[in-house]
Scaffold this motif. Structure first.
Motif, PDB file in Angstrom:
ATOM      1  N   HIS A   1      -4.635   2.229   0.091  1.00 27.85           N
ATOM      2  CA  HIS A   1      -5.035   3.111  -1.013  1.00 27.85           C
ATOM      3  C   HIS A   1      -6.308   2.483  -1.564  1.00 27.85           C
ATOM      4  O   HIS A   1      -6.280   1.408  -2.171  1.00 27.85           O
TER       5      HIS A   1
ATOM      6  N   GLU B   1      -7.028   0.384  -4.799  1.00 28.38           N
ATOM      7  CA  GLU B   1      -6.089  -0.662  -5.224  1.00 28.38           C
ATOM      8  C   GLU B   1      -6.627  -2.032  -4.807  1.00 28.38           C
ATOM      9  O   GLU B   1      -6.437  -2.477  -3.678  1.00 28.38           O
TER      10      GLU B   1
ATOM     11  N   ARG C   1      -6.351   7.637  -2.679  1.00 28.48           N
ATOM     12  CA  ARG C   1      -4.939   7.715  -2.311  1.00 28.48           C
ATOM     13  C   ARG C   1      -4.666   8.784  -1.247  1.00 28.48           C
ATOM     14  O   ARG C   1      -3.885   8.585  -0.334  1.00 28.48           O
TER      15      ARG C   1
ATOM     16  N   HIS D   1      -0.870  -3.602  -1.823  1.00 27.67           N
ATOM     17  CA  HIS D   1      -1.152  -2.457  -2.706  1.00 27.67           C
ATOM     18  C   HIS D   1      -1.078  -2.938  -4.155  1.00 27.67           C
ATOM     19  O   HIS D   1      -0.948  -4.128  -4.434  1.00 27.67           O
ATOM     20  N   CYS D   2      -1.104  -1.978  -5.099  1.00 23.67           N
ATOM     21  CA  CYS D   2      -0.732  -2.271  -6.475  1.00 23.67           C
ATOM     22  C   CYS D   2      -0.175  -0.992  -7.081  1.00 23.67           C
ATOM     23  O   CYS D   2      -0.339   0.103  -6.528  1.00 23.67           O
TER      24      CYS D   2
ATOM     25  N   ASP E   1       5.245   4.112  -2.811  1.00 26.09           N
ATOM     26  CA  ASP E   1       3.822   3.879  -2.680  1.00 26.09           C
ATOM     27  C   ASP E   1       3.195   4.634  -1.513  1.00 26.09           C
ATOM     28  O   ASP E   1       3.829   4.886  -0.536  1.00 26.09           O
TER      29      ASP E   1
HETATM   30 ZN   LIG Z   1      -0.775   1.920  -2.860  1.00 28.40          ZN
END
Ligand SMILES: [Zn+2]
Length: 352
Positions: free
Chosen positions: A41, A44, A93, A148-149, A352
């Motif tokens: 993504h 991130e 995303r 990711h975050c 996610d």
């Molecule tokens: Zn992500």
């Protein structure tokens, strides 16, 4: 260390993308190998800066002959998403051309071998090519970390239930606060694509004990700071040392995971019954009792009954919350790990 640039064409004339790959060659044939990527993504970035802080440690280990297993690193895994600015906002995303989540629809191989990748369909778009490229780079590694975050949150992991509790040492090494265990189908997230081929083999041929597959959620989108990058790099380094990819007895010292580990059906998604402004009363990392006030939604400002409180449906641990402060009816704004199964467990395996 060897650096290569993978080039691939975009969907229109004159557009192409570049993916940087770093490879460290291990000195041992029996040591496990590791693959680490960040920013699938594309917005991130905590994992990107963690890798930047990790690289000097790996270079030092290489200079001292302590890289035992092969390590492949893709510090920014999604140049396609990285370029998608819409009215000044990064949309990293979903692929704009196909509206597909960049972390879904990965090819699921029937064995951990790049040769098992089927040829791309004739009408494959650039996101499909990117996903094939990432699976091709990562497949076959014993350890796969997808960095990711969340929006606002504590550091936590998604882990395939089959790898737990064997991966407790990894969670402890990384110093995360929580682990969400999932099973079944995720819509072919990268994590599922990483574990799926191993699950197709008989257990005696591919024991799962040595396997590490996880989506790492390094806190929130705005938690991009030097101190976190260093902490997270140390966590990844400790994991690699713990699992014998890097020789470092001190970093490999056993640690105990003391955070929250829960199957995904214990996650309560707290959603907004009405649109309005969000006043949060809790922060990620807090434990709450049943009935605790989590947030107040101000839906009709100025009126005596113009707000509504959102209460904890059960006792639990606040994992994440959204960073926006306004929302629509139905928006999920808090993830709470309950002590028991949720009465309304979420569908699908990965958030996610
Ligand atoms: Zn992500």
């Amino acid at each position: 260390m060897k650096k290569t640039i993978e080039k691939f064409a975009g969907d229109t004339e004159g557009v192409s993308y570049e993916l940087t790959v770093f490879r460290f060659k291990g000195t041992s044939k029996t040591a496990p190998s590791a693959y680490i990527q960040a920013a699938l993504h594309a917005g991130e970035l905590p994992g990107v800066v963690a890798i930047h802080a990790l690289m000097p440690k790996l270079r030092a280990a290489e200079a001292e002959g302590r890289i035992l297993g092969d390590i492949t690193i893709v510090p920014a895994a999604n140049p396609v998403g990285r370029a998608q600015y819409v009215f000044g906002e990064l949309e990293g995303r979903f692929h704009l051309g196909t509206r597909t989540n960049f972390n879904r629809d990965f090819p699921l191989l029937d064995r951990p071998d790049k040769a098992a990748l089927p040829p791309p369909p004739r009408n494959a778009t650039v996101d499909v090519h990117l996903k094939r490229l990432l699976v091709g780079l990562s497949v076959g590694h014993d350890i796969v970390l997808d960095l990711h975050c969340d929006d606002e949150g504590v550091p936590y992991l998604y882990v395939p239930a089959q790898l737990w509790p064997a991966m407790q040492d990894c969670a402890a090494a990384m110093g995360v606060e929580a682990v969400i265990l999932w099973e079944g189908e995720s819509g072919a997230a990268f994590e599922e694509a990483a574990i799926h081929p191993w699950l197709q083999l008989p257990a005696e041929k591919a024991p799962l004990e040595g396997r590490v597959v996880t989506t790492v959620e390094f806190r929130g989108l705005a938690d991009v700071y030097d101190r976190y990058a260093r902490t997270d790099a140390e966590g990844i380094y400790r994991l690699l040392a713990t699992r014998g990819v890097i020789g470092d007895a001190k970093a490999a010292r056993p640690r105990k995971f003391s955070g929250v580990a829960a199957p995904i059906d214990r996650v309560e998604l707290i959603s907004m019954p009405r649109a309005g402004a969000i006043l949060f009363h809790v922060e990620p990392g807090r434990s709450v009792r049943k009935g605790a006030r989590l947030a107040t939604i101000v839906h009709t400002p100025g009126e005596p009954d113009g707000s509504i409180d959102l209460l904890a449906p059960q006792a639990g641990y606040v994992l994440t919350r959204v960073s926006k402060r306004s929302g629509r009816a139905g928006d999920d704004i808090i993830k709470l790990i309950g002590e028991a199964r949720s009465a309304r467990p979420k569908a699908g395996a990965l958030e996610d």
